[in-house]
Design a protein around this motif. Structure first.
Motif, PDB file in Angstrom:
ATOM      1  N   GLY A  31     -38.600-118.760 -53.194  1.00 62.67           N
ATOM      2  CA  GLY A  31     -38.350-117.677 -51.980  1.00 62.67           C
ATOM      3  C   GLY A  31     -38.524-118.406 -50.577  1.00 62.67           C
ATOM      4  N   ARG A  32     -38.188-117.699 -49.518  1.00 66.37           N
ATOM      5  CA  ARG A  32     -37.890-118.163 -48.255  1.00 66.37           C
ATOM      6  C   ARG A  32     -39.350-118.560 -47.470  1.00 66.37           C
ATOM      7  N   TRP A  33     -40.366-117.521 -47.965  1.00 65.13           N
ATOM      8  CA  TRP A  33     -41.699-117.830 -47.237  1.00 65.13           C
ATOM      9  C   TRP A  33     -42.881-118.404 -47.870  1.00 65.13           C
ATOM     10  N   LYS A  34     -42.736-118.213 -49.445  1.00 65.56           N
ATOM     11  CA  LYS A  34     -44.024-118.373 -50.270  1.00 65.56           C
ATOM     12  C   LYS A  34     -44.528-120.051 -50.206  1.00 65.56           C
ATOM     13  N   LEU A  35     -43.610-120.943 -49.857  1.00 58.84           N
ATOM     14  CA  LEU A  35     -44.338-122.379 -50.116  1.00 58.84           C
ATOM     15  C   LEU A  35     -44.623-122.568 -48.560  1.00 58.84           C
ATOM     16  N   LEU A  36     -44.042-122.059 -47.529  1.00 61.14           N
ATOM     17  CA  LEU A  36     -44.426-122.230 -46.207  1.00 61.14           C
ATOM     18  C   LEU A  36     -45.763-121.635 -46.069  1.00 61.14           C
ATOM     19  N   ILE A  37     -46.223-120.414 -46.598  1.00 61.57           N
ATOM     20  CA  ILE A  37     -47.498-119.832 -46.655  1.00 61.57           C
ATOM     21  C   ILE A  37     -48.619-120.844 -47.277  1.00 61.57           C
ATOM     22  N   LEU A  38     -48.312-121.189 -48.525  1.00 66.67           N
ATOM     23  CA  LEU A  38     -48.966-121.892 -49.314  1.00 66.67           C
ATOM     24  C   LEU A  38     -49.470-123.095 -48.728  1.00 66.67           C
ATOM     25  N   ASP A  39     -48.229-123.747 -48.138  1.00 58.75           N
ATOM     26  CA  ASP A  39     -48.453-124.986 -47.137  1.00 58.75           C
ATOM     27  C   ASP A  39     -49.187-124.828 -46.183  1.00 58.75           C
ATOM     28  N   GLN A  40     -49.459-123.900 -45.210  1.00 60.09           N
ATOM     29  CA  GLN A  40     -50.266-123.567 -44.512  1.00 60.09           C
ATOM     30  C   GLN A  40     -51.883-123.407 -44.901  1.00 60.09           C
ATOM     31  N   LEU A  41     -51.894-122.942 -46.073  1.00 59.08           N
ATOM     32  CA  LEU A  41     -53.256-122.709 -46.570  1.00 59.08           C
ATOM     33  C   LEU A  41     -53.927-123.909 -47.313  1.00 59.08           C
ATOM     34  N   LYS A  42     -53.084-124.970 -47.401  1.00 61.38           N
ATOM     35  CA  LYS A  42     -53.686-126.267 -48.156  1.00 61.38           C
ATOM     36  C   LYS A  42     -54.697-126.908 -47.487  1.00 61.38           C
ATOM     37  N   ASP A  43     -54.976-126.618 -46.230  1.00 56.59           N
ATOM     38  CA  ASP A  43     -56.431-127.312 -45.670  1.00 56.59           C
ATOM     39  C   ASP A  43     -57.559-126.256 -45.543  1.00 56.59           C
ATOM     40  N   GLY A  44     -57.305-125.200 -46.191  1.00 52.09           N
ATOM     41  CA  GLY A  44     -58.304-124.008 -46.059  1.00 52.09           C
ATOM     42  C   GLY A  44     -58.121-122.772 -45.842  1.00 52.09           C
ATOM     43  N   LYS A  45     -59.128-121.891 -45.544  1.00 54.32           N
ATOM     44  CA  LYS A  45     -59.050-120.760 -45.536  1.00 54.32           C
ATOM     45  C   LYS A  45     -58.294-120.166 -44.086  1.00 54.32           C
ATOM     46  N   ARG A  47     -57.200-116.805 -41.463  1.00 52.42           N
ATOM     47  CA  ARG A  47     -56.914-115.545 -41.288  1.00 52.42           C
ATOM     48  C   ARG A  47     -55.282-114.810 -41.256  1.00 52.42           C
ATOM     49  N   PHE A  48     -54.972-113.667 -41.314  1.00 47.71           N
ATOM     50  CA  PHE A  48     -53.681-113.197 -41.548  1.00 47.71           C
ATOM     51  C   PHE A  48     -53.019-113.519 -39.960  1.00 47.71           C
ATOM     52  N   SER A  49     -53.792-113.217 -38.911  1.00 48.15           N
ATOM     53  CA  SER A  49     -53.236-113.651 -37.466  1.00 48.15           C
ATOM     54  C   SER A  49     -53.041-115.303 -37.259  1.00 48.15           C
ATOM     55  N   GLU A  50     -53.698-116.045 -37.800  1.00 45.92           N
ATOM     56  CA  GLU A  50     -53.713-117.463 -37.988  1.00 45.92           C
ATOM     57  C   GLU A  50     -52.066-117.982 -38.837  1.00 45.92           C
ATOM     58  N   LEU A  51     -52.216-117.275 -39.903  1.00 41.07           N
ATOM     59  CA  LEU A  51     -50.976-117.532 -40.826  1.00 41.07           C
ATOM     60  C   LEU A  51     -49.826-117.143 -39.917  1.00 41.07           C
ATOM     61  N   LYS A  52     -49.926-115.905 -39.306  1.00 42.53           N
ATOM     62  CA  LYS A  52     -48.589-115.269 -38.615  1.00 42.53           C
ATOM     63  C   LYS A  52     -48.192-116.349 -37.362  1.00 42.53           C
ATOM     64  N   LYS A  53     -49.336-116.887 -36.666  1.00 39.19           N
ATOM     65  CA  LYS A  53     -49.010-117.673 -35.497  1.00 39.19           C
ATOM     66  C   LYS A  53     -48.507-119.101 -36.378  1.00 39.19           C
ATOM     67  N   SER A  54     -48.507-119.500 -37.267  1.00 38.48           N
ATOM     68  CA  SER A  54     -48.277-120.819 -37.785  1.00 38.48           C
ATOM     69  C   SER A  54     -46.786-120.947 -38.519  1.00 38.48           C
ATOM     70  N   ILE A  55     -46.401-119.523 -38.598  1.00 38.52           N
ATOM     71  CA  ILE A  55     -45.109-119.631 -39.489  1.00 38.52           C
ATOM     72  C   ILE A  55     -44.217-119.002 -38.477  1.00 38.52           C
ATOM     73  N   ARG A  56     -43.377-119.824 -37.673  1.00 34.32           N
ATOM     74  CA  ARG A  56     -42.473-119.140 -36.922  1.00 34.32           C
ATOM     75  C   ARG A  56     -41.329-118.301 -37.470  1.00 34.32           C
ATOM     76  N   GLY A  57     -41.296-117.102 -37.072  1.00 28.82           N
ATOM     77  CA  GLY A  57     -40.032-116.419 -37.431  1.00 28.82           C
ATOM     78  C   GLY A  57     -40.358-115.388 -38.687  1.00 28.82           C
ATOM     79  N   ILE A  58     -41.541-115.406 -39.014  1.00 31.89           N
ATOM     80  CA  ILE A  58     -41.894-114.485 -40.202  1.00 31.89           C
ATOM     81  C   ILE A  58     -42.318-113.116 -39.571  1.00 31.89           C
ATOM     82  N   THR A  59     -41.990-112.265 -40.150  1.00 33.56           N
ATOM     83  CA  THR A  59     -42.451-110.862 -39.522  1.00 33.56           C
ATOM     84  C   THR A  59     -43.783-110.270 -40.103  1.00 33.56           C
ATOM     85  N   GLU A  60     -44.419-109.535 -39.647  1.00 34.18           N
ATOM     86  CA  GLU A  60     -45.643-109.089 -40.071  1.00 34.18           C
ATOM     87  C   GLU A  60     -45.754-108.409 -41.408  1.00 34.18           C
ATOM     88  N   ARG A  61     -44.638-107.649 -41.642  1.00 35.72           N
ATOM     89  CA  ARG A  61     -44.169-107.076 -43.008  1.00 35.72           C
ATOM     90  C   ARG A  61     -43.889-108.049 -44.063  1.00 35.72           C
TER      91      ARG A  61
END
Length: 125
Positions: A31-45, A47-61
Motif C-alpha cells: 500500500g501507499r503508506w504502510k511501509l513508510l509508517i513501519l519504517d518510521q517505527l523501526k527505531d522505537g515507539k 506518538r501519533f503526532s510524531e508519525l504525522k510530522k515524519s510522513i509528508r503528505g499523509i492526512t490524519e484520517r
C-alpha cells in the motif's frame, strides 16, 4: 462496509493469492503508506503526532486508518497511557521487527532500479 460474496471472483482470487506466502506478506505491508509508517517505527515507539510530522503528505484520517489496519494485522502495537491529555504510542511487534533487514535490502534494490530507469530515459523527457 458490506460483506464480500463467498463465490465472487474477487474473493476467489484473494484466497488463491494468499496461498503464496510471499504474496500474503506483500499484501500485509503493501500500500501507499504502510511501509513508510513501519519504517518510521523501526527505531522505537512514536506518538501519533510524531508519525504525522515524519510522513509528508499523509492526512490524519489516512494515518489513523493505516495504523488501525497495521494493529489489526498484528504488525504494530498501540499503547494508551492513562494521563491527561491521553498519550498513545505505536511500536513494531517482534514479528514485524524481523522485516527490518529485508527493508534495507529492498530499499537498496529500489535505488538501483530507479537509477537504471533514469539512465534509460532521454534527458529531454
Amino acid at each position: 462496509m458490506g460483506r464480500i460474496k463467498e463465490n465472487s471472483t474477487n474473493n476467489i482470487n484473494r484466497q488463491y493469492i494468499h496461498e503464496c506466502d510471499l504474496t500474503y506478506a506483500v499484501c500485509k505491508i503493501g500500500g501507499r503508506w504502510k511501509l513508510l509508517i513501519l519504517d518510521q517505527l523501526k527505531d522505537g515507539k512514536l506518538r501519533f503526532s510524531e508519525l504525522k510530522k515524519s510522513i509528508r503528505g499523509i492526512t490524519e484520517r489516512m494515518l489513523t486508518l493505516q495504523l488501525r489496519e497495521l494493529e489489526k494485522e498484528g504488525l504494530i502495537t498501540r499503547t494508551v497511557h492513562a494521563q491527561v491529555p491521553p498519550r498513545v504510542d505505536y511500536e513494531l511487534t517482534e514479528i514485524t521487527r524481523e522485516l527490518i533487514p529485508l527493508w534495507g535490502e529492498l530499499s537498496k534494490w529500489g535505488g538501483k532500479h530507479r537509477e537504471m530507469i533514469q539512465e534509460q530515459m532521454p534527458d529531454d523527457v
